[in-house]
Design a protein around this motif. Sequence first.
Motif, PDB file in Angstrom:
ATOM      1  N   TYR A   6     -14.234  33.577 -24.061  1.00 35.37           N
ATOM      2  CA  TYR A   6     -13.256  32.564 -24.460  1.00 35.37           C
ATOM      3  C   TYR A   6     -12.880  31.780 -23.223  1.00 35.37           C
ATOM      4  O   TYR A   6     -12.527  32.376 -22.192  1.00 35.37           O
ATOM      5  N   LEU A  16     -11.010  28.182 -21.463  1.00 37.47           N
ATOM      6  CA  LEU A  16      -9.969  27.182 -21.648  1.00 37.47           C
ATOM      7  C   LEU A  16      -9.932  26.240 -20.450  1.00 37.47           C
ATOM      8  O   LEU A  16     -10.325  26.614 -19.343  1.00 37.47           O
ATOM      9  N   TYR A  23      -7.040  23.845 -18.474  1.00 41.72           N
ATOM     10  CA  TYR A  23      -5.641  23.507 -18.325  1.00 41.72           C
ATOM     11  C   TYR A  23      -5.536  22.332 -17.368  1.00 41.72           C
ATOM     12  O   TYR A  23      -6.325  22.186 -16.441  1.00 41.72           O
ATOM     13  N   PHE A  36      -7.796  23.079 -14.272  1.00 46.12           N
ATOM     14  CA  PHE A  36      -8.209  24.465 -14.072  1.00 46.12           C
ATOM     15  C   PHE A  36      -9.063  24.926 -15.224  1.00 46.12           C
ATOM     16  O   PHE A  36      -8.721  24.722 -16.396  1.00 46.12           O
ATOM     17  N   SER A  85     -11.525  34.445 -20.376  1.00 47.37           N
ATOM     18  CA  SER A  85     -11.105  35.818 -20.660  1.00 47.37           C
ATOM     19  C   SER A  85     -12.172  36.501 -21.502  1.00 47.37           C
ATOM     20  O   SER A  85     -13.009  35.847 -22.123  1.00 47.37           O
ATOM     21  N   THR A 136     -11.667  38.705 -24.099  1.00 52.43           N
ATOM     22  CA  THR A 136     -11.346  38.659 -25.523  1.00 52.43           C
ATOM     23  C   THR A 136     -10.067  37.862 -25.668  1.00 52.43           C
ATOM     24  O   THR A 136      -9.342  37.666 -24.701  1.00 52.43           O
ATOM     25  N   LEU A 137      -9.780  37.424 -26.858  1.00 45.12           N
ATOM     26  CA  LEU A 137      -8.573  36.630 -27.072  1.00 45.12           C
ATOM     27  C   LEU A 137      -7.319  37.380 -26.643  1.00 45.12           C
ATOM     28  O   LEU A 137      -6.370  36.802 -26.190  1.00 45.12           O
ATOM     29  N   ASN A 138      -7.328  38.674 -26.814  1.00 43.56           N
ATOM     30  CA  ASN A 138      -6.144  39.444 -26.481  1.00 43.56           C
ATOM     31  C   ASN A 138      -6.273  40.180 -25.154  1.00 43.56           C
ATOM     32  O   ASN A 138      -5.510  41.080 -24.866  1.00 43.56           O
ATOM     33  N   ASN A 139      -7.263  39.775 -24.376  1.00 38.29           N
ATOM     34  CA  ASN A 139      -7.425  40.423 -23.080  1.00 38.29           C
ATOM     35  C   ASN A 139      -6.211  40.136 -22.212  1.00 38.29           C
ATOM     36  O   ASN A 139      -5.604  39.083 -22.290  1.00 38.29           O
ATOM     37  N   ASN A 140      -5.882  41.102 -21.384  1.00 35.74           N
ATOM     38  CA  ASN A 140      -4.668  40.942 -20.598  1.00 35.74           C
ATOM     39  C   ASN A 140      -4.921  40.300 -19.244  1.00 35.74           C
ATOM     40  O   ASN A 140      -4.054  40.314 -18.393  1.00 35.74           O
ATOM     41  N   ASP A 141      -6.088  39.759 -19.047  1.00 36.39           N
ATOM     42  CA  ASP A 141      -6.402  39.252 -17.720  1.00 36.39           C
ATOM     43  C   ASP A 141      -7.234  37.993 -17.841  1.00 36.39           C
ATOM     44  O   ASP A 141      -8.451  38.059 -17.995  1.00 36.39           O
ATOM     45  N   MET A 142      -6.574  36.856 -17.812  1.00 35.62           N
ATOM     46  CA  MET A 142      -7.275  35.588 -17.848  1.00 35.62           C
ATOM     47  C   MET A 142      -7.548  35.154 -16.408  1.00 35.62           C
ATOM     48  O   MET A 142      -6.639  35.147 -15.584  1.00 35.62           O
ATOM     49  N   PHE A 149      -8.716  32.363 -13.581  1.00 37.21           N
ATOM     50  CA  PHE A 149      -8.692  30.927 -13.365  1.00 37.21           C
ATOM     51  C   PHE A 149      -9.584  30.546 -12.187  1.00 37.21           C
ATOM     52  O   PHE A 149      -9.713  31.295 -11.219  1.00 37.21           O
ATOM     53  N   GLY A 150     -10.163  29.361 -12.283  1.00 36.27           N
ATOM     54  CA  GLY A 150     -10.831  28.780 -11.131  1.00 36.27           C
ATOM     55  C   GLY A 150      -9.803  28.168 -10.190  1.00 36.27           C
ATOM     56  O   GLY A 150      -8.600  28.145 -10.481  1.00 36.27           O
TER      57      GLY A 150
END
Lengths: 112, 113
Positions: free
Chosen positions: B32, B34, B36, B89, B93, B95-101, B103-104
């Motif tokens: 997944y 994104l 920003y 940015f 992640s 999974t959608l509910n993963n606790n660690d996204m 970032f670049g």
Amino acid sequence: DAGVTQSPTHLIKTRGQHVTLRCSPISGHKSVSWYQQVLGQGPQFIFQYYEKEERGRGNFPDRFSARQFPNYSSELNVNALLLGDSALYLCASSLMGNEKLFFGSGTQLSVL
Amino acid sequence: DQQVKQNSPSLSVQEGRISILNCDYTNSMFDYFLWYKKYPAEGPTFLISISSIKDKNEDGRFTVFLNKSAKHLSLHIVPSQPGDSAVYFCAASATLNNNDMRFGAGTRLTVKP
């Protein structure tokens, strides 16, 4: 509707002190995440809380701690501040996890 | 470990032209992605996302392309407008509910009138 609010917006501390940063999520959001952004880098994951339980922790020392309250607001605590802790601390909320994070404007922490 | 990389720290384009921002990732578990956008003195704001089951997602002037085999995604903005000037940015992640996204480091886009 109010977005994610963080306080304070700016903070100056000296080495060795501790700091508490606060975050109020968007109404209805049950997950709060904390990120540290050092100048010139992207946000780095510190903690995520969901329904008052710690769901995850990034690669940060034990000097960093957090908690989430019954109203889903959250605090980030940093003890024994170091110069390297100077950064923008971002709080983000979401409904459950990482599906889409809504960020606050951050707290700019300067450690002298 | 930098699992999400944005190798161009800055990009300058003329108003009305296309802006292409690139992002590479190393973790094959990411599914997944994104983008920003961040203005000075504000927190990042969500722009557009794509899951690994797609290779393209479009929202108005913004299109994200995903090349899973190359572990590469790109954000296209067309036509670019001066108000698009910001730091972008890329995030990923597992999974959608993963606790660690992750970032670049971001790419600063400047759109010149």
